[in-house]
Design an enzyme around this catalytic site. Sequence first.
Site, mmCIF file in Angstrom:
data_model
loop_
_atom_site.group_PDB
_atom_site.id
_atom_site.type_symbol
_atom_site.label_atom_id
_atom_site.label_comp_id
_atom_site.label_asym_id
_atom_site.label_seq_id
_atom_site.Cartn_x
_atom_site.Cartn_y
_atom_site.Cartn_z
ATOM 1 N N HIS A 156 0.724 -1.215 0.035
ATOM 2 C CA HIS A 156 -0.153 0.122 -0.199
ATOM 3 C C HIS A 156 0.867 1.159 -0.034
ATOM 4 O O HIS A 156 0.684 2.251 -0.796
ATOM 5 C CB HIS A 156 -0.842 0.056 1.136
ATOM 6 C CG HIS A 156 -0.489 -0.523 2.473
ATOM 7 N ND1 HIS A 156 0.989 -0.900 2.773
ATOM 8 C CD2 HIS A 156 -0.913 -0.512 3.567
ATOM 9 C CE1 HIS A 156 1.111 -1.215 4.095
ATOM 10 N NE2 HIS A 156 0.025 -0.717 4.653
ATOM 11 N N TYR A 157 1.901 1.302 1.086
ATOM 12 C CA TYR A 157 2.783 2.476 0.944
ATOM 13 C C TYR A 157 3.527 2.434 -0.200
ATOM 14 O O TYR A 157 3.388 3.539 -0.771
ATOM 15 C CB TYR A 157 3.554 2.196 2.148
ATOM 16 C CG TYR A 157 4.621 3.441 2.406
ATOM 17 C CD1 TYR A 157 4.094 4.566 2.869
ATOM 18 C CD2 TYR A 157 5.974 3.323 2.046
ATOM 19 C CE1 TYR A 157 5.073 5.722 3.088
ATOM 20 C CE2 TYR A 157 6.819 4.301 2.254
ATOM 21 C CZ TYR A 157 6.385 5.538 2.874
ATOM 22 O OH TYR A 157 7.199 6.491 3.197
ATOM 23 N N SER A 158 4.071 1.467 -0.790
ATOM 24 C CA SER A 158 4.996 1.449 -2.104
ATOM 25 C C SER A 158 4.165 1.952 -3.109
ATOM 26 O O SER A 158 4.638 2.769 -4.056
ATOM 27 C CB SER A 158 5.536 0.043 -2.317
ATOM 28 O OG SER A 158 6.492 -0.371 -1.225
ATOM 29 N N SER A 160 1.482 3.996 -3.024
ATOM 30 C CA SER A 160 0.888 5.365 -3.095
ATOM 31 C C SER A 160 2.350 6.209 -3.463
ATOM 32 O O SER A 160 2.048 7.362 -3.830
ATOM 33 C CB SER A 160 0.593 5.430 -1.675
ATOM 34 O OG SER A 160 1.837 5.439 -0.712
#
Length: 250
Positions: A156-158, A160
Amino acid sequence: MNQLDLNNRVMVVTGGARGLGYAVAQRALRSGAAVSLWDIDTGRLERARAGLSELGSVSVVTVELTDEASVEAAARQTVKTHGAIHALVNSAGITGGNGLTWELPVDVWRRVIEVNLIGSYLTCRAVVPGMIGQGYGRIVNIASVAGKEGNPNASHYSASKAGLIGLTKSLGKELATKGVLVNAVTPAAARTEIFDSMSQQHIDYMLAKIPMNRFLMPDEAASMIVWLTTEDCAFSTGSVFDLSGGRATY
């Protein structure tokens, strides 16, 4: 510390109540800018203002970055307070914790995308027309080396941050002839409060990937980020600047 020139400039820093955003605000104020901190945490904003006010002109706005109306209101309030917005640093972000892609809760995955990517889109959308109108602006999006490489247990972070890099490149091209430059930085991990939402295993993984064998210092990040908001940065736009201690290979 090299002296940067932001005299008579107004900078918005999202997520400015803590972490990299706070360090950016410090460096900007020491460089002569007036700074408006946008953050969701009113209490932390007030403490940040108290800590920074001796360095220069600081205002704060409580804003939900994923809400269009809240962001638009923050932009109007900042212009009313300071007269203009010359620079925007999108520093606000969350990690959403760690987990395998198929095991992460859907609402957590969506929230990370909303804050890190949609929030930055909305802030750009709110300030760009004014920057075009005044014929000058600088936008810096704080992405991540994870957006280039894709960290395991952080899809999810990557995702985004990869999206934020794409937004930077598109917007930079759209504004290339209008005096408004848009760039991104891709830090490796900096030891800030964001570590509190990560597992120790993930922190150890990130450190092992950094050839300098240490984490980024917030002041080091602020030096590059704030330079990108000055007039000295004049021919770079839609670009991605490395802050990964040698980790990034492109």
